[in-house]
Design a protein around this motif. Structure first.
Motif, PDB file in Angstrom:
ATOM      1  N   ALA A  49       0.811  -1.223   0.000  1.00  0.00           N
ATOM      2  CA  ALA A  49       0.000   0.000   0.000  1.00  0.00           C
ATOM      3  C   ALA A  49       0.845   1.275   0.000  1.00  0.00           C
ATOM      4  CB  ALA A  49      -0.974   0.017   1.173  1.00  0.00           C
ATOM      5  N   HIS A  50       2.154   1.152  -0.214  1.00  0.00           N
ATOM      6  CA  HIS A  50       3.030   2.316  -0.203  1.00  0.00           C
ATOM      7  C   HIS A  50       3.689   2.500  -1.572  1.00  0.00           C
ATOM      8  CE1 HIS A  50       2.472   2.596   4.079  1.00  0.00           C
ATOM      9  NE2 HIS A  50       2.898   1.356   4.239  1.00  0.00           N
ATOM     10  N   PRO A  51       3.721   3.759  -2.099  1.00  0.00           N
ATOM     11  CA  PRO A  51       4.327   4.008  -3.403  1.00  0.00           C
ATOM     12  C   PRO A  51       5.834   3.762  -3.381  1.00  0.00           C
ATOM     13  CG  PRO A  51       3.724   6.072  -2.332  1.00  0.00           C
ATOM     14  CD  PRO A  51       3.141   4.978  -1.499  1.00  0.00           C
ATOM     15  N   VAL A  52       6.322   3.372  -4.521  1.00  0.00           N
ATOM     16  CA  VAL A  52       7.735   3.028  -4.674  1.00  0.00           C
ATOM     17  C   VAL A  52       8.515   4.242  -5.182  1.00  0.00           C
ATOM     18  CG1 VAL A  52       9.362   1.575  -5.970  1.00  0.00           C
ATOM     19  CG2 VAL A  52       7.218   0.608  -5.080  1.00  0.00           C
ATOM     20  N   ALA A  53       9.735   4.390  -4.706  1.00  0.00           N
ATOM     21  CA  ALA A  53      10.642   5.441  -5.188  1.00  0.00           C
ATOM     22  C   ALA A  53      11.908   4.785  -5.717  1.00  0.00           C
ATOM     23  CB  ALA A  53      10.992   6.405  -4.061  1.00  0.00           C
ATOM     24  N   VAL A  54      12.425   5.333  -6.815  1.00  0.00           N
ATOM     25  CA  VAL A  54      13.646   4.815  -7.428  1.00  0.00           C
ATOM     26  C   VAL A  54      14.680   5.939  -7.475  1.00  0.00           C
ATOM     27  CG1 VAL A  54      14.650   3.632  -9.414  1.00  0.00           C
ATOM     28  CG2 VAL A  54      12.209   3.398  -8.926  1.00  0.00           C
ATOM     29  N   THR A  55      15.881   5.619  -7.050  1.00  0.00           N
ATOM     30  CA  THR A  55      16.986   6.566  -7.163  1.00  0.00           C
ATOM     31  C   THR A  55      18.056   5.941  -8.051  1.00  0.00           C
ATOM     32  OG1 THR A  55      16.572   7.500  -4.985  1.00  0.00           O
ATOM     33  CG2 THR A  55      18.758   7.881  -5.930  1.00  0.00           C
ATOM     34  N   MET A  56      18.507   6.720  -9.036  1.00  0.00           N
ATOM     35  CA  MET A  56      19.552   6.235  -9.936  1.00  0.00           C
ATOM     36  C   MET A  56      20.730   7.190  -9.913  1.00  0.00           C
ATOM     37  SD  MET A  56      16.969   5.128 -13.013  1.00  0.00           S
ATOM     38  CE  MET A  56      15.780   6.373 -12.471  1.00  0.00           C
ATOM     39  N   GLU A  57      21.858   6.683  -9.497  1.00  0.00           N
ATOM     40  CA  GLU A  57      23.086   7.472  -9.591  1.00  0.00           C
ATOM     41  C   GLU A  57      23.603   7.335 -11.014  1.00  0.00           C
ATOM     42  OE1 GLU A  57      26.606   7.761  -6.545  1.00  0.00           O
ATOM     43  OE2 GLU A  57      27.095   6.195  -8.029  1.00  0.00           O
ATOM     44  N   VAL A  58      23.809   8.469 -11.653  1.00  0.00           N
ATOM     45  CA  VAL A  58      24.225   8.470 -13.059  1.00  0.00           C
ATOM     46  C   VAL A  58      25.734   8.724 -13.115  1.00  0.00           C
ATOM     47  CG1 VAL A  58      23.875   9.528 -15.307  1.00  0.00           C
ATOM     48  CG2 VAL A  58      21.948   9.352 -13.706  1.00  0.00           C
ATOM     49  N   PRO A  59      26.535   7.720 -13.383  1.00  0.00           N
ATOM     50  CA  PRO A  59      27.997   7.884 -13.386  1.00  0.00           C
ATOM     51  C   PRO A  59      28.463   8.799 -14.524  1.00  0.00           C
ATOM     52  CG  PRO A  59      27.353   5.567 -13.243  1.00  0.00           C
ATOM     53  CD  PRO A  59      26.136   6.330 -13.633  1.00  0.00           C
ATOM     54  N   GLY A  61      30.666   8.178 -16.653  1.00  0.00           N
ATOM     55  CA  GLY A  61      30.872   7.406 -17.871  1.00  0.00           C
ATOM     56  C   GLY A  61      29.600   6.865 -18.496  1.00  0.00           C
ATOM     57  N   TYR A  62      28.457   7.195 -17.911  1.00  0.00           N
ATOM     58  CA  TYR A  62      27.175   6.733 -18.435  1.00  0.00           C
ATOM     59  C   TYR A  62      26.762   7.590 -19.619  1.00  0.00           C
ATOM     60  CZ  TYR A  62      22.087   6.036 -18.690  1.00  0.00           C
ATOM     61  OH  TYR A  62      20.797   5.776 -19.128  1.00  0.00           O
ATOM     62  N   PRO A  63      26.222   7.014 -20.685  1.00  0.00           N
ATOM     63  CA  PRO A  63      25.875   5.604 -20.832  1.00  0.00           C
ATOM     64  C   PRO A  63      26.925   4.755 -21.563  1.00  0.00           C
ATOM     65  CG  PRO A  63      24.795   6.852 -22.548  1.00  0.00           C
ATOM     66  CD  PRO A  63      25.580   7.853 -21.726  1.00  0.00           C
ATOM     67  N   SER A  64      27.984   5.375 -22.088  1.00  0.00           N
ATOM     68  CA  SER A  64      28.881   4.629 -22.973  1.00  0.00           C
ATOM     69  C   SER A  64      29.662   3.531 -22.266  1.00  0.00           C
ATOM     70  CB  SER A  64      29.855   5.593 -23.670  1.00  0.00           C
ATOM     71  OG  SER A  64      30.720   6.194 -22.712  1.00  0.00           O
ATOM     72  N   SER A  65      30.134   3.828 -21.027  1.00  0.00           N
ATOM     73  CA  SER A  65      31.043   2.873 -20.381  1.00  0.00           C
ATOM     74  C   SER A  65      30.671   2.535 -18.940  1.00  0.00           C
ATOM     75  CB  SER A  65      32.469   3.425 -20.409  1.00  0.00           C
ATOM     76  OG  SER A  65      32.539   4.681 -19.725  1.00  0.00           O
ATOM     77  N   ALA A  66      29.607   3.062 -18.428  1.00  0.00           N
ATOM     78  CA  ALA A  66      29.194   2.785 -17.045  1.00  0.00           C
ATOM     79  C   ALA A  66      27.675   2.713 -16.979  1.00  0.00           C
ATOM     80  CB  ALA A  66      29.722   3.867 -16.093  1.00  0.00           C
ATOM     81  N   GLY A  67      27.195   1.933 -16.007  1.00  0.00           N
ATOM     82  CA  GLY A  67      25.756   1.768 -15.860  1.00  0.00           C
ATOM     83  C   GLY A  67      25.201   2.536 -14.675  1.00  0.00           C
ATOM     84  N   LEU A  68      23.904   2.656 -14.646  1.00  0.00           N
ATOM     85  CA  LEU A  68      23.220   3.316 -13.542  1.00  0.00           C
ATOM     86  C   LEU A  68      23.360   2.498 -12.261  1.00  0.00           C
ATOM     87  CD1 LEU A  68      19.934   4.081 -15.507  1.00  0.00           C
ATOM     88  CD2 LEU A  68      21.700   5.764 -14.901  1.00  0.00           C
ATOM     89  N   VAL A  69      23.512   3.189 -11.144  1.00  0.00           N
ATOM     90  CA  VAL A  69      23.508   2.544  -9.834  1.00  0.00           C
ATOM     91  C   VAL A  69      22.120   2.754  -9.249  1.00  0.00           C
ATOM     92  CG1 VAL A  69      24.549   2.431  -7.557  1.00  0.00           C
ATOM     93  CG2 VAL A  69      25.974   2.980  -9.547  1.00  0.00           C
ATOM     94  N   VAL A  70      21.402   1.671  -9.041  1.00  0.00           N
ATOM     95  CA  VAL A  70      19.963   1.754  -8.740  1.00  0.00           C
ATOM     96  C   VAL A  70      19.686   1.438  -7.264  1.00  0.00           C
ATOM     97  CG1 VAL A  70      17.665   0.902  -9.356  1.00  0.00           C
ATOM     98  CG2 VAL A  70      19.486   1.030 -11.099  1.00  0.00           C
ATOM     99  N   THR A  71      18.814   2.251  -6.671  1.00  0.00           N
ATOM    100  CA  THR A  71      18.304   2.008  -5.319  1.00  0.00           C
ATOM    101  C   THR A  71      16.787   2.105  -5.370  1.00  0.00           C
ATOM    102  OG1 THR A  71      20.275   3.035  -4.357  1.00  0.00           O
ATOM    103  CG2 THR A  71      18.388   2.720  -2.903  1.00  0.00           C
ATOM    104  N   VAL A  72      16.134   1.204  -4.701  1.00  0.00           N
ATOM    105  CA  VAL A  72      14.665   1.184  -4.664  1.00  0.00           C
ATOM    106  C   VAL A  72      14.218   1.205  -3.208  1.00  0.00           C
ATOM    107  CG1 VAL A  72      12.584  -0.100  -5.297  1.00  0.00           C
ATOM    108  CG2 VAL A  72      14.566  -0.097  -6.827  1.00  0.00           C
ATOM    109  N   ASP A  73      13.136   1.953  -2.962  1.00  0.00           N
ATOM    110  CA  ASP A  73      12.671   2.046  -1.577  1.00  0.00           C
ATOM    111  C   ASP A  73      11.169   2.276  -1.553  1.00  0.00           C
ATOM    112  OD1 ASP A  73      12.863   2.030   1.159  1.00  0.00           O
ATOM    113  OD2 ASP A  73      13.529   4.116   1.332  1.00  0.00           O
ATOM    114  N   TRP A  74      10.562   1.901  -0.444  1.00  0.00           N
ATOM    115  CA  TRP A  74       9.172   2.237  -0.150  1.00  0.00           C
ATOM    116  C   TRP A  74       9.010   2.182   1.359  1.00  0.00           C
ATOM    117  CZ3 TRP A  74      10.630  -2.197  -2.765  1.00  0.00           C
ATOM    118  CH2 TRP A  74      10.498  -3.412  -2.072  1.00  0.00           C
ATOM    119  N   LYS A  75       7.971   2.791   1.854  1.00  0.00           N
ATOM    120  CA  LYS A  75       7.777   2.867   3.296  1.00  0.00           C
ATOM    121  C   LYS A  75       7.651   1.463   3.886  1.00  0.00           C
ATOM    122  CE  LYS A  75       4.899   5.025   6.877  1.00  0.00           C
ATOM    123  NZ  LYS A  75       3.724   5.879   7.154  1.00  0.00           N
ATOM    124  N   GLY A  76       8.453   1.232   4.925  1.00  0.00           N
ATOM    125  CA  GLY A  76       8.407  -0.071   5.573  1.00  0.00           C
ATOM    126  C   GLY A  76       8.991  -1.185   4.745  1.00  0.00           C
ATOM    127  N   ALA A  77       9.846  -0.829   3.798  1.00  0.00           N
ATOM    128  CA  ALA A  77      10.378  -1.828   2.877  1.00  0.00           C
ATOM    129  C   ALA A  77      11.200  -2.891   3.586  1.00  0.00           C
ATOM    130  CB  ALA A  77      11.239  -1.145   1.816  1.00  0.00           C
TER     131      ALA A  77
END
Length: 255
Positions: A49-59, A61-77
């Motif tokens: 019942a809680h909305p999801v939030a996504v955080t992406m660290e954009v390096p 070297g992105y996008p050619s040589s590095a990928g996104l660093v992903v974090t996902v969270d929601w209340k009480g996760a």
């Protein structure tokens, strides 16, 4: 502006156009490693019942040589579940290509699946155990005592068992009905003082779906007491009811 920076800006413009106010761009915590952070609220994607939030660290070297660093969270996760969603979403990136949209859509799908699984688990009701029908033959050195005979009868009726008791030497009790009631009956009888008392025959079967304990009764419901000299009558009753094999156990004859 280098090619990666240009591609990042163009992708960011597209993401803002698609997701509007649900997108925020923040300074990177480590400017030597990352260009910026992209945070996104997904109000229509709920876990618990809680909305999801996504955080992406954009390096840088992105996008050619590095990928996104992903974090996902929601209340009480659940931390473990959130980390797994983030790891799976990050793995969905295509190397060398812009992947923010791809990661966000992957997070949506993963969280929706997680939410559905969680709801199913919470709403699942364990199937009730199948009803069981039980039958026992108990052998005693003798049954004469009036108190015991009274309890043998009253407890059988109380527990809605069908029961036959042959008094005298030896004493024989046969009961049948709900398995739990059979166990309770035996336990109560064992609490009496006996010279010798033992369960010699036992049958337990599952009641078929849609059936009932009463469908499996061979003796019917109620109580019958047979006299001291009625062993042959008991044998005949058991044979007629299809319980001849059970009756033989009282003589320690097993097939």
């Amino acid at each position: 502006m280098d090619d990666d920076a240009l591609r990042r800006d163009e992708e960011l413009d597209a993401i803002r156009a698609m997701y509007g106010d649900d997108v925020a761009v923040l300074p990177a915590q480590n400017a030597q490693r990352a260009a910026f952070l992209v945070t996104m609220r997904l109000p229509d994607v709920l876990v618990g019942a809680h909305p999801v939030a996504v955080t992406m660290e954009v390096p840088l070297g992105y996008p050619s040589s590095a990928g996104l660093v992903v974090t996902v969270d929601w209340k009480g996760a659940d931390r473990s579940a959130a980390r797994q969603v983030a790891a799976d979403a990050a793995a969905a990136q295509t190397a060398g290509e812009e992947s923010i949209f791809q990661v966000v859509e992957e997070v949506k799908g993963l969280c929706e699946a997680l939410s559905a699984a969680t709801a199913a688990e919470e709403n699942a009701v364990d199937a009730p155990p199948a009803a069981q029908f039980g039958r026992r033959l108990m052998y005693s050195h003798h049954i004469i005592n009036g108190t015991k005979r009274k309890d043998i009868k009253e407890w059988a009726l109380e527990l809605r068992l069908g029961a036959v008791c042959k008094i005298g030497w030896p004493g024989i009790i046969i009961c049948e009905g709900d398995e739990g009631a059979c166990r309770e009956y035996v336990t109560r009888l064992q609490a009496h003082r006996w010279k010798h008392f033992v369960v010699r025959g036992e049958e337990v079967v599952d009641v078929p779906p849609g059936g009932s304990v009463d469908d499996l009764r061979a003796l019917g419901r109620g109580y019958i007491e047979l006299g001291e000299d009625d062993m042959k009558a008991l044998a005949a009753m058991c044979k007629e009811a299809g319980l001849e094999e059970l009756f033989m156990t009282c003589m320690k004859v097993y097939k």
